[in-house]
Design a protein around this motif. Structure first.
Motif, PDB file in Angstrom:
ATOM      1  N   ILE A  48       9.918  -6.281  -0.686  1.00  0.00           N
ATOM      2  CA  ILE A  48       9.499  -5.806   0.632  1.00  0.00           C
ATOM      3  C   ILE A  48      10.648  -5.137   1.376  1.00  0.00           C
ATOM      4  CG2 ILE A  48       9.965  -7.982   1.878  1.00  0.00           C
ATOM      5  CD1 ILE A  48       7.211  -7.386   3.325  1.00  0.00           C
ATOM      6  N   ASN A  55       6.326 -11.178  -1.458  1.00  0.00           N
ATOM      7  CA  ASN A  55       7.447 -10.306  -1.082  1.00  0.00           C
ATOM      8  C   ASN A  55       7.908  -9.411  -2.221  1.00  0.00           C
ATOM      9  OD1 ASN A  55       7.671 -11.270   1.577  1.00  0.00           O
ATOM     10  ND2 ASN A  55       8.880 -13.032   0.890  1.00  0.00           N
ATOM     11  N   VAL A  64       2.509  -2.096   0.282  1.00  0.00           N
ATOM     12  CA  VAL A  64       2.608  -2.882   1.517  1.00  0.00           C
ATOM     13  C   VAL A  64       1.319  -3.656   1.755  1.00  0.00           C
ATOM     14  CG1 VAL A  64       2.893  -2.772   4.014  1.00  0.00           C
ATOM     15  CG2 VAL A  64       4.257  -1.273   2.554  1.00  0.00           C
ATOM     16  N   MET A 124       1.073  -6.607  -0.606  1.00  0.00           N
ATOM     17  CA  MET A 124       1.987  -7.677  -0.222  1.00  0.00           C
ATOM     18  C   MET A 124       1.466  -8.462   0.976  1.00  0.00           C
ATOM     19  SD  MET A 124       5.770  -5.983  -0.721  1.00  0.00           S
ATOM     20  CE  MET A 124       6.414  -5.585  -2.343  1.00  0.00           C
TER      21      MET A 124
END
Length: 342
Positions: free
Chosen positions: A333, A316, A307, A310
């Protein structure tokens, strides 16, 4: 046999009634806040040594903490036991009335028994405490009366007494239960710190919670693998790569070499940017338009690290590669959202 009826509500509820309700609510909160502040001042003024003795008794305990209480004190005892258990101190609740009918077998000589009673004279507790003491278990009493029977029987007595209850009749346990609960939380936090209990430990005892998911979920737990991972060889055409993107539904494809090492990535976003220029799409090879040296993450890393990557790089999708650089998975994601990592 008469059946009790609920109190008859007032015929109307006017502004004066509303103001009285609000005033009572504020008074209740103030009385309970004052009770906790008074408890803090007692600890700072001298009762702190007794509190420290209670912490030491539990730290030295080779068994568990067994917490018990009747009525409203029983509800508070359940919460204290749950808080202790979730913060590194093995604990359970035992109902004192049930203890007298067999549940006393749950208590061992290696345990610390915490008896909670505002008066310190609860009959059900006084019936079992002598047996617990003879067994060899240590006793911590939390009461509102230093001279009470429970206080006198205890190895450590913690005074949670309050000046008055928040109840206008000074009858219903309100400020006293709040003070006892706060004292139990203080014990749990002190023990947590003394044990060196960390976020990872908390996550292990809360695997279903948000923190547990963030700290215990690894990339391998949520990544797509096997045939679900979009991947093409570097020598294929752009058209073949687009077919792979469409069939796997991740909005991208990895480009791999003969050893299945990820040498590039091509995404929907790259395609949109490509459409802005003049190209002969039928002749383009994917290697000519891919992003080389794509960002990757290891399968054993935490999903929350994916996370963070990203978010940092505003992407994504993320490829998952093993220690040798071979492609073993892929993350979108949406996979992290479904797993409630974010």
């Amino acid at each position: 046999m008469s059946v009790p009826h609920a109190p008859t509500p007032p015929k109307s509820f006017d502004d004066a009634d509303a103001q009285r309700v609000l005033a009572l609510a504020c008074d209740t909160l103030q009385i309970e806040a004052d009770a906790i502040i008074a408890l803090k001042q007692r600890l700072a003024a001298g009762a702190g040594q007794t509190f420290i003795a209670g912490v030491r008794l539990i730290l030295d305990c080779p068994g568990r903490v067994v917490v018990s209480g009747m009525g409203k004190s029983g509800h508070i005892a359940r919460k204290i036991a749950a808080t202790l258990a979730s913060t590194g101190t093995p604990a359970l609740f035992v109902h004192p009335a049930e203890a007298a009918h067999g549940d006393l077998g749950m208590v061992t000589l290696s345990d610390v028994f915490v008896a909670i009673s505002n008066s310190g004279e609860t009959a059900e507790l006084l019936a079992i405490v002598p047996i617990i003491k003879r067994m060899g278990a240590k006793l911590i009493a939390i009461t509102g009366n230093d001279a009470s029977s429970l206080a006198q029987l205890s190895n450590v007595h913690l005074n949670a007494g309050v000046e008055k209850e928040a109840c206008p009749l000074n009858l219903a346990p309100t400020a006293s239960t709040t003070a006892t609960l706060a004292l139990g939380d203080a014990l749990a936090v002190a023990l947590l710190d003394a044990r060196g209990f960390k976020e990872d430990d908390f996550a292990r005892s809360h695997p279903g919670g948000a923190l547990g998911r963030r700290l215990l979920t690894h990339v391998r737990d949520v990544m797509r693998s096997g045939d679900a991972v979009p991947a093409v060889a570097a020598g294929v055409s752009l058209t073949d790569a687009l077919l792979e993107i469409s069939s796997k539904g991740m909005g991208m494809t990895a480009i791999v070499d003969a050893d299945r090492r990820a040498v590039g990535i091509f995404t929907d976003g790259d395609l949109r940017r490509l459409l802005e220029g003049a190209h002969d799409f039928a002749k383009l090879k994917i290697a000519e338009v891919m992003h080389a040296n794509p960002r990757t993450i290891g399968p054993d890393q935490l999903a929350v690290e994916a996370v963070e990557m990203m978010e940092k790089f505003r992407i994504n999708q993320l490829l998952v590669a093993d220690a040798q650089g071979a492609l073993v998975g892929a993350l979108h994601i949406h996979d992290l959202t479904r797993a409630k990592v974010i």
